[in-house]
Scaffold this motif. Sequence first.
Motif, PDB file in Angstrom:
ATOM      1  N   SER A   1      33.982  40.863  48.321  1.00 52.52           N
ATOM      2  CA  SER A   1      34.228  41.075  46.898  1.00 52.52           C
ATOM      3  C   SER A   1      32.909  41.235  46.140  1.00 52.52           C
ATOM      4  O   SER A   1      31.842  40.832  46.618  1.00 52.52           O
ATOM      5  N   LYS A   2      33.010  41.829  44.959  1.00 51.67           N
ATOM      6  CA  LYS A   2      31.816  41.975  44.113  1.00 51.67           C
ATOM      7  C   LYS A   2      31.274  40.605  43.749  1.00 51.67           C
ATOM      8  O   LYS A   2      30.054  40.416  43.655  1.00 51.67           O
ATOM      9  N   GLY A   3      32.161  39.640  43.574  1.00 54.85           N
ATOM     10  CA  GLY A   3      31.715  38.279  43.270  1.00 54.85           C
ATOM     11  C   GLY A   3      30.889  37.699  44.401  1.00 54.85           C
ATOM     12  O   GLY A   3      29.875  37.035  44.156  1.00 54.85           O
ATOM     13  N   ASP A   4      31.315  37.940  45.650  1.00 55.56           N
ATOM     14  CA  ASP A   4      30.542  37.465  46.806  1.00 55.56           C
ATOM     15  C   ASP A   4      29.167  38.120  46.852  1.00 55.56           C
ATOM     16  O   ASP A   4      28.173  37.472  47.189  1.00 55.56           O
TER      17      ASP A   4
ATOM     18  N   ASP B   1      44.090  39.383  50.677  1.00 57.88           N
ATOM     19  CA  ASP B   1      45.139  39.258  49.656  1.00 57.88           C
ATOM     20  C   ASP B   1      44.611  39.643  48.280  1.00 57.88           C
ATOM     21  O   ASP B   1      45.334  40.198  47.453  1.00 57.88           O
ATOM     22  N   SER B   2      43.335  39.365  48.065  1.00 66.19           N
ATOM     23  CA  SER B   2      42.734  39.650  46.758  1.00 66.19           C
ATOM     24  C   SER B   2      42.254  41.093  46.633  1.00 66.19           C
ATOM     25  O   SER B   2      41.732  41.486  45.593  1.00 66.19           O
ATOM     26  N   GLY B   3      42.425  41.875  47.713  1.00 66.16           N
ATOM     27  CA  GLY B   3      41.988  43.271  47.702  1.00 66.16           C
ATOM     28  C   GLY B   3      40.806  43.503  48.607  1.00 66.16           C
ATOM     29  O   GLY B   3      39.979  42.613  48.826  1.00 66.16           O
ATOM     30  N   GLY B   4      40.732  44.697  49.173  1.00 64.63           N
ATOM     31  CA  GLY B   4      39.637  45.026  50.069  1.00 64.63           C
ATOM     32  C   GLY B   4      39.937  44.627  51.501  1.00 64.63           C
ATOM     33  O   GLY B   4      41.087  44.334  51.867  1.00 64.63           O
TER      34      GLY B   4
ATOM     35  N   GLY C   1      31.175  52.888  41.747  1.00 62.90           N
ATOM     36  CA  GLY C   1      31.610  51.652  41.106  1.00 62.90           C
ATOM     37  C   GLY C   1      31.909  50.566  42.121  1.00 62.90           C
ATOM     38  O   GLY C   1      31.523  50.649  43.280  1.00 62.90           O
ATOM     39  N   SER C   2      32.637  49.535  41.702  1.00 63.67           N
ATOM     40  CA  SER C   2      32.849  48.371  42.558  1.00 63.67           C
ATOM     41  C   SER C   2      33.770  48.664  43.735  1.00 63.67           C
ATOM     42  O   SER C   2      33.627  48.061  44.803  1.00 63.67           O
ATOM     43  N   MET C   3      34.753  49.582  43.558  1.00 64.66           N
ATOM     44  CA  MET C   3      35.640  49.981  44.668  1.00 64.66           C
ATOM     45  C   MET C   3      36.235  48.764  45.384  1.00 64.66           C
ATOM     46  O   MET C   3      36.201  48.657  46.615  1.00 64.66           O
ATOM     47  N   GLU C   4      36.788  47.839  44.623  1.00 62.16           N
ATOM     48  CA  GLU C   4      37.284  46.579  45.200  1.00 62.16           C
ATOM     49  C   GLU C   4      38.326  46.803  46.308  1.00 62.16           C
ATOM     50  O   GLU C   4      38.417  46.014  47.241  1.00 62.16           O
ATOM     51  N   ARG C   5      39.078  47.860  46.220  1.00 59.51           N
ATOM     52  CA  ARG C   5      40.121  48.126  47.223  1.00 59.51           C
ATOM     53  C   ARG C   5      39.546  48.404  48.611  1.00 59.51           C
ATOM     54  O   ARG C   5      40.256  48.281  49.614  1.00 59.51           O
ATOM     55  N   TYR C   6      38.276  48.808  48.652  1.00 61.37           N
ATOM     56  CA  TYR C   6      37.690  49.213  49.920  1.00 61.37           C
ATOM     57  C   TYR C   6      36.483  48.365  50.335  1.00 61.37           C
ATOM     58  O   TYR C   6      35.831  48.661  51.322  1.00 61.37           O
TER      59      TYR C   6
ATOM     60  N   ASP D   1      24.839  54.192  55.024  1.00 63.47           N
ATOM     61  CA  ASP D   1      26.287  54.054  55.126  1.00 63.47           C
ATOM     62  C   ASP D   1      26.687  52.773  55.859  1.00 63.47           C
ATOM     63  O   ASP D   1      27.662  52.121  55.498  1.00 63.47           O
ATOM     64  N   ASP D   2      25.903  52.411  56.886  1.00 62.61           N
ATOM     65  CA  ASP D   2      26.195  51.190  57.640  1.00 62.61           C
ATOM     66  C   ASP D   2      26.036  49.934  56.795  1.00 62.61           C
ATOM     67  O   ASP D   2      26.573  48.879  57.142  1.00 62.61           O
ATOM     68  N   HIS D   3      25.276  50.032  55.726  1.00 59.91           N
ATOM     69  CA  HIS D   3      25.032  48.871  54.865  1.00 59.91           C
ATOM     70  C   HIS D   3      25.770  48.964  53.528  1.00 59.91           C
ATOM     71  O   HIS D   3      25.549  48.122  52.653  1.00 59.91           O
ATOM     72  N   CYS D   4      26.642  49.967  53.381  1.00 61.37           N
ATOM     73  CA  CYS D   4      27.250  50.195  52.068  1.00 61.37           C
ATOM     74  C   CYS D   4      28.249  49.117  51.670  1.00 61.37           C
ATOM     75  O   CYS D   4      28.583  48.972  50.498  1.00 61.37           O
ATOM     76  N   GLY D   5      28.758  48.363  52.665  1.00 59.18           N
ATOM     77  CA  GLY D   5      29.704  47.296  52.353  1.00 59.18           C
ATOM     78  C   GLY D   5      31.092  47.780  52.014  1.00 59.18           C
ATOM     79  O   GLY D   5      31.906  47.020  51.482  1.00 59.18           O
ATOM     80  N   LEU D   6      31.387  49.056  52.335  1.00 55.51           N
ATOM     81  CA  LEU D   6      32.689  49.635  52.019  1.00 55.51           C
ATOM     82  C   LEU D   6      33.348  50.188  53.280  1.00 55.51           C
ATOM     83  O   LEU D   6      32.672  50.588  54.231  1.00 55.51           O
ATOM     84  N   TRP D   7      34.675  50.216  53.271  1.00 55.61           N
ATOM     85  CA  TRP D   7      35.437  50.860  54.339  1.00 55.61           C
ATOM     86  C   TRP D   7      36.304  51.926  53.676  1.00 55.61           C
ATOM     87  O   TRP D   7      37.446  51.697  53.317  1.00 55.61           O
ATOM     88  N   LEU D   8      35.705  53.119  53.511  1.00 53.55           N
ATOM     89  CA  LEU D   8      36.367  54.185  52.778  1.00 53.55           C
ATOM     90  C   LEU D   8      37.232  55.037  53.701  1.00 53.55           C
ATOM     91  O   LEU D   8      36.803  55.386  54.803  1.00 53.55           O
ATOM     92  N   PRO D   9      38.420  55.388  53.291  1.00 50.78           N
ATOM     93  CA  PRO D   9      39.290  56.230  54.118  1.00 50.78           C
ATOM     94  C   PRO D   9      38.674  57.612  54.320  1.00 50.78           C
ATOM     95  O   PRO D   9      38.126  58.199  53.387  1.00 50.78           O
TER      96      PRO D   9
END
Length: 263
Positions: free
Chosen positions: A43-46, A248-251, A34-39, A188-196
């Motif tokens: 943003s999904k909007g961007d 501030d908006s998350g992520g 999913g969008s995983m906005e926290r990570y 993974d390098d292009h996933c756009g996420l920083w997962l713990p």
Amino acid sequence: MVMMGSLTISDEFLGTFVPIMVYWVYSGMYICLGSMERYRLHSKGDEDEKNLVTKSAVVKGVLLQQTLQAIISVILFKITGSDDADAATTQQLSLLLLARQFIIAMLVIDTWQYFIHRYMHLNKFLYKHIHSQHHRLIVPYSYGALYNHPLEGLLLDTIGGALSFLFSGMSPRTAIFFFSFATIKTVDDHCGLWLPGNPFHIFFSNNSAYHDVHQQLYGSKYNFSQPFFVMWDRILGTYLPYSLERRDSGGFETRPIKVSKDE
């Protein structure tokens, strides 16, 4: 050869098509998260607003590159004639040999991709007509990892992969595992996420945040290294350090720490 009941599948066939399957399976895993906005690094909007290419065009572009890649892989395996099952089995009994082949292949592909990638930024014609296609994805996502101009895909990924295969001396069976690993790393390098807990973030300085810096306008002259190490950026002065800050908006957001005065 791999036996599946009465069906025999060659290592060359698996070495050609397993990495392609891995690409879509691993990309699909990120889609399912999913969008995983926290990570997210953006943003999904961007992602929806800033990217200059549609997702359907990205899928078509990746499939085209993978088709060309598969054709060249088949030709390469035919030319090398590396289908001696006994020799391949003997080779893979040695973990030390496997590790050496992996490291050599990683260094070869990193070296090739750094200099070709950097030259495509330095040469205005190549950047405008070829490499800029990849930079239409300002906000990267997993299945856009191999979205390139077909010529760039040939030069950067396919020929780079062929050279790493030849210089390392790996067998087609070893190639199945190496190129599947390289594919997972690239996605993974292009996933756009920083997962713990992501092991790629723990063991590699070259990761999704590092590549995200390069995708941004301020980082387009830096962080050319891909997909494994950052050594060439550090050696040749194109390494741009960055900090990873909470939005501030998350992520998260990557921010450059300093820029060379020469740029």
